[in-house]
Design an enzyme around this catalytic site. Structure first.
Site, PDB file in Angstrom:
ATOM      1  N   ARG A  95       6.104   6.046 -16.294  1.00  0.00           N
ATOM      2  CA  ARG A  95       5.682   4.974 -15.395  1.00  0.00           C
ATOM      3  C   ARG A  95       4.468   4.284 -16.003  1.00  0.00           C
ATOM      4  O   ARG A  95       3.481   4.932 -16.332  1.00  0.00           O
ATOM      5  CB  ARG A  95       5.308   5.526 -14.014  1.00  0.00           C
ATOM      6  CG  ARG A  95       5.156   4.453 -12.963  1.00  0.00           C
ATOM      7  CD  ARG A  95       4.555   4.981 -11.689  1.00  0.00           C
ATOM      8  NE  ARG A  95       3.096   5.031 -11.775  1.00  0.00           N
ATOM      9  CZ  ARG A  95       2.293   5.223 -10.717  1.00  0.00           C
ATOM     10  NH1 ARG A  95       2.806   5.392  -9.518  1.00  0.00           N
ATOM     11  NH2 ARG A  95       0.984   5.263 -10.866  1.00  0.00           N
ATOM     12  N   TYR A 147      -4.649  -0.505  -7.841  1.00  0.00           N
ATOM     13  CA  TYR A 147      -4.078   0.809  -7.581  1.00  0.00           C
ATOM     14  C   TYR A 147      -3.560   1.471  -8.860  1.00  0.00           C
ATOM     15  O   TYR A 147      -2.879   0.859  -9.661  1.00  0.00           O
ATOM     16  CB  TYR A 147      -2.909   0.699  -6.588  1.00  0.00           C
ATOM     17  CG  TYR A 147      -1.995   1.892  -6.641  1.00  0.00           C
ATOM     18  CD1 TYR A 147      -2.381   3.091  -6.063  1.00  0.00           C
ATOM     19  CD2 TYR A 147      -0.793   1.849  -7.325  1.00  0.00           C
ATOM     20  CE1 TYR A 147      -1.578   4.205  -6.157  1.00  0.00           C
ATOM     21  CE2 TYR A 147       0.021   2.955  -7.419  1.00  0.00           C
ATOM     22  CZ  TYR A 147      -0.378   4.135  -6.828  1.00  0.00           C
ATOM     23  OH  TYR A 147       0.421   5.242  -6.924  1.00  0.00           O
ATOM     24  N   ASP A 193       5.375   0.774 -10.427  1.00  0.00           N
ATOM     25  CA  ASP A 193       5.109   0.900  -8.995  1.00  0.00           C
ATOM     26  C   ASP A 193       4.341  -0.328  -8.515  1.00  0.00           C
ATOM     27  O   ASP A 193       3.251  -0.620  -9.006  1.00  0.00           O
ATOM     28  CB  ASP A 193       4.281   2.170  -8.750  1.00  0.00           C
ATOM     29  CG  ASP A 193       4.037   2.448  -7.281  1.00  0.00           C
ATOM     30  OD1 ASP A 193       4.480   1.650  -6.439  1.00  0.00           O
ATOM     31  OD2 ASP A 193       3.392   3.470  -6.972  1.00  0.00           O
ATOM     32  N   HIS A 197       3.513  -0.675  -5.255  1.00  0.00           N
ATOM     33  CA  HIS A 197       2.705  -0.132  -4.146  1.00  0.00           C
ATOM     34  C   HIS A 197       2.746  -1.004  -2.896  1.00  0.00           C
ATOM     35  O   HIS A 197       1.718  -1.220  -2.228  1.00  0.00           O
ATOM     36  CB  HIS A 197       1.260   0.122  -4.589  1.00  0.00           C
ATOM     37  CG  HIS A 197       0.773   1.459  -4.109  1.00  0.00           C
ATOM     38  ND1 HIS A 197      -0.265   1.618  -3.231  1.00  0.00           N
ATOM     39  CD2 HIS A 197       1.206   2.700  -4.385  1.00  0.00           C
ATOM     40  CE1 HIS A 197      -0.471   2.896  -2.974  1.00  0.00           C
ATOM     41  NE2 HIS A 197       0.419   3.578  -3.672  1.00  0.00           N
ATOM     42  N   GLU A 243       9.491   0.263  -8.216  1.00  0.00           N
ATOM     43  CA  GLU A 243       9.223   1.113  -7.050  1.00  0.00           C
ATOM     44  C   GLU A 243       8.363   0.417  -6.003  1.00  0.00           C
ATOM     45  O   GLU A 243       7.437  -0.334  -6.337  1.00  0.00           O
ATOM     46  CB  GLU A 243       8.503   2.381  -7.527  1.00  0.00           C
ATOM     47  CG  GLU A 243       8.069   3.333  -6.426  1.00  0.00           C
ATOM     48  CD  GLU A 243       7.257   4.482  -6.974  1.00  0.00           C
ATOM     49  OE1 GLU A 243       6.664   5.210  -6.157  1.00  0.00           O
ATOM     50  OE2 GLU A 243       7.194   4.665  -8.200  1.00  0.00           O
ATOM     51  N   GLU A 296       8.343   7.107  -0.714  1.00  0.00           N
ATOM     52  CA  GLU A 296       7.390   8.218  -0.766  1.00  0.00           C
ATOM     53  C   GLU A 296       6.571   8.344   0.518  1.00  0.00           C
ATOM     54  O   GLU A 296       6.016   9.403   0.772  1.00  0.00           O
ATOM     55  CB  GLU A 296       6.468   8.089  -1.970  1.00  0.00           C
ATOM     56  CG  GLU A 296       5.462   6.974  -1.929  1.00  0.00           C
ATOM     57  CD  GLU A 296       4.635   6.924  -3.211  1.00  0.00           C
ATOM     58  OE1 GLU A 296       3.406   6.987  -3.094  1.00  0.00           O
ATOM     59  OE2 GLU A 296       5.210   6.817  -4.305  1.00  0.00           O
ATOM     60  N   ARG A 317      12.766   8.001  -2.679  1.00  0.00           N
ATOM     61  CA  ARG A 317      11.581   8.674  -3.183  1.00  0.00           C
ATOM     62  C   ARG A 317      10.979   9.693  -2.222  1.00  0.00           C
ATOM     63  O   ARG A 317       9.869  10.182  -2.434  1.00  0.00           O
ATOM     64  CB  ARG A 317      10.518   7.622  -3.510  1.00  0.00           C
ATOM     65  CG  ARG A 317      10.939   6.633  -4.562  1.00  0.00           C
ATOM     66  CD  ARG A 317      10.570   7.133  -5.940  1.00  0.00           C
ATOM     67  NE  ARG A 317       9.139   7.142  -6.102  1.00  0.00           N
ATOM     68  CZ  ARG A 317       8.395   8.229  -6.302  1.00  0.00           C
ATOM     69  NH1 ARG A 317       8.954   9.415  -6.372  1.00  0.00           N
ATOM     70  NH2 ARG A 317       7.091   8.135  -6.443  1.00  0.00           N
ATOM     71  N   GLU A 344       9.165  12.974 -10.137  1.00  0.00           N
ATOM     72  CA  GLU A 344       7.823  12.612 -10.599  1.00  0.00           C
ATOM     73  C   GLU A 344       7.027  13.869 -10.951  1.00  0.00           C
ATOM     74  O   GLU A 344       7.085  14.871 -10.247  1.00  0.00           O
ATOM     75  CB  GLU A 344       7.091  11.829  -9.502  1.00  0.00           C
ATOM     76  CG  GLU A 344       5.696  11.380  -9.878  1.00  0.00           C
ATOM     77  CD  GLU A 344       5.030  10.592  -8.765  1.00  0.00           C
ATOM     78  OE1 GLU A 344       4.078   9.842  -9.047  1.00  0.00           O
ATOM     79  OE2 GLU A 344       5.473  10.718  -7.599  1.00  0.00           O
ATOM     80  N   TRP A 347      -2.444  -1.034   0.946  1.00  0.00           N
ATOM     81  CA  TRP A 347      -2.891  -0.181  -0.148  1.00  0.00           C
ATOM     82  C   TRP A 347      -1.888   0.894  -0.427  1.00  0.00           C
ATOM     83  O   TRP A 347      -0.910   1.146  -0.383  1.00  0.00           O
ATOM     84  CB  TRP A 347      -4.204   0.542   0.144  1.00  0.00           C
ATOM     85  CG  TRP A 347      -4.677   1.184  -1.124  1.00  0.00           C
ATOM     86  CD1 TRP A 347      -5.410   0.585  -2.105  1.00  0.00           C
ATOM     87  CD2 TRP A 347      -4.396   2.501  -1.603  1.00  0.00           C
ATOM     88  NE1 TRP A 347      -5.610   1.435  -3.168  1.00  0.00           N
ATOM     89  CE2 TRP A 347      -4.984   2.638  -2.872  1.00  0.00           C
ATOM     90  CE3 TRP A 347      -3.690   3.593  -1.108  1.00  0.00           C
ATOM     91  CZ2 TRP A 347      -4.913   3.791  -3.637  1.00  0.00           C
ATOM     92  CZ3 TRP A 347      -3.609   4.749  -1.849  1.00  0.00           C
ATOM     93  CH2 TRP A 347      -4.224   4.845  -3.105  1.00  0.00           C
TER      94      TRP A 347
END
Length: 403
Positions: free
Chosen positions: A147, A159, A211, A213, A237, A263, A284, A340, A403
């Site tokens: 990643r 991030y 990612d 986010h 992602e 996630e 995820r 991951e 965030w």
């Protein structure tokens, strides 16, 4: 066999972890992880005040009934605190069952679908040059999937990029939440060039992931996915906030870049539309935050029907107990995509001695009964819990953002 006691430990061997032990009258002890980065005290209270009193005297082999007792039996359901608390107990009960039977945990989940589990690592840089240096280091360690995150020109913080030299830890101990700043246009203009550079330097033999986010709109995410198509990402992602599942439809219609999300999901209802409409390629969700092994096996089976693979969240802000649960499920299910893996410091590994081992881009479970993880309480208790907060994020004009 009956459950006789349940204990909670809050420690910080490098970072905060919530660990539980479930004791039985035959001397078998199961371990569970209730870590919820920045909200461990809420999980602690839910376990101690609401769940543990109902465990004593139960048969630990009754995982299905116990799980439904805690989920269906409560009027207030779902959410990260509730599901992480239930997940910690469920993981510990499966650990007890496998230890009592003298087998590695995956043997109770249908056996082995594979001997090793493909993992991806993180390569994060302050800028493009630094990110490429980190990719090269990870390739030297044998990783096949990486990643890539990078600082964005014109943005002070972002991030996934550490201001320190050690591994990234966003939760700051003993402080109020740190505030970061975000500019979507700068980000969207930069990311394609990051992956063009990565492919120019490393070719197409490595899998690359990225990612977002949850910081884009569906239209912005669709445009980014289309811009990244020439660079053949393994996945893109968390492009948009996951609360509105239908938001993935527009992205899916306009790009062939594989999509991953989940996630921060806690139940199958957070991804039911995503799965049944095949709006994502990878789910995820992680074992400890989704209620444990009992529901995760069902979610994986449900996803398999719709050609959705499992790519579980496996950060270092869950302990090796939770990572091992993810690893055993990943070894057992047929529709695994990838797992991951961020690794653990020596201090964390001393607190949680484990049989998990990495080799040439893959993780292996080992053959110890149960999860294959121990808890070194004497060492962990030398490192007391410290309140910590994840950052918050604002747009450059001060507006609160994701965030």
């Amino acid at each position: 066999m009956k459950i006789t006691d349940a204990k909670i430990y809050l420690n910080s061997p490098g970072r905060n972890y919530l660990t539980i032990e479930i004791h039985t009258d035959e001397g078998v002890i199961g371990l569970g992880d209730g870590t919820l980065n920045g909200r461990e005290l809420a999980v602690y209270s839910y376990l101690k005040e609401h769940l543990f009193p109902s465990l004593i005297g139960r048969d630990p082999f009754d995982t299905e009934d116990i799980w439904n007792f805690f989920y269906r039996g409560a009027y207030w359901r779902r959410g990260p605190v509730t599901m992480t608390a239930i997940g910690a107990i469920d993981i510990a009960l499966w650990d007890i069952k496998a230890k009592a039977l003298g087998v590695p945990l995956y043997k109770l989940l249908g056996g082995s679908s594979r001997e090793k589990v493909l993992v991806y690592c993180h390569a994060s840089g302050r800028d493009t040059d630094h990110a490429m240096e980190e990719v090269a280091k990870k390739r030297e360690l044998g990783y096949k999937a990486i990643r890539i995150q990078s600082g964005v020109p014109g943005m002070e913080s972002i991030y996934g990029i550490s201001k320190e030299k050690d591994s990234y830890e966003p939760a700051k101990k003993g402080e109020l939440p740190e505030e970061e700043s975000w500019n979507t246009s700068k980000y969207l203009n930069f990311v394609p060039s990051l992956f063009q550079r990565a492919r120019d330097e490393f070719g197409y033999d490595l899998h690359f992931l990225h990612d977002c986010h949850h910081r884009l709109t569906p239209n912005e995410a669709a445009q980014l996915g289309k811009d990244l198509e020439p660079y053949k990402l393994f996945w893109l992602e968390d492009t948009v906030p996951g609360e509105l599942q239908e938001g993935l439809r527009l992205i899916r219609q306009r790009t062939t870049t594989p999509l991953a999300i989940g996630e921060i999901f806690n139940t199958v209802y957070d991804c039911q539309t995503l799965i049944t409409e095949q709006l994502i390629d990878y789910l995820r969700m992680t074992v400890s935050h989704s209620g444990g092994i009992t529901p995760m096996m069902k979610i994986a089976a449900f996803a398999a029907i719709y050609h959705v693979k499992i790519g579980m969240h496996g950060p270092s802000d869950v302990s090796p107990i939770a990572l091992s649960a993810c690893l055993h499920v990943s070894r057992a299910i047929n529709n695994l995509g990838i797992l991951e893996y961020m690794g653990y410091s020596d201090k964390m590994s001393e607190a949680f001695p484990h049989e998990i081992h990495y080799k040439d881009g893959h993780l292996y479970t080992g053959n110890a009964p149960g999860l294959g993880v121990e808890f070194n309480k004497d060492f962990a208790e030398k490192h007391p819990y410290q309140k910590a907060y994840l950052p918050i994020n604002r747009l450059e004009d001060g507006t609160m953002f994701h965030w």
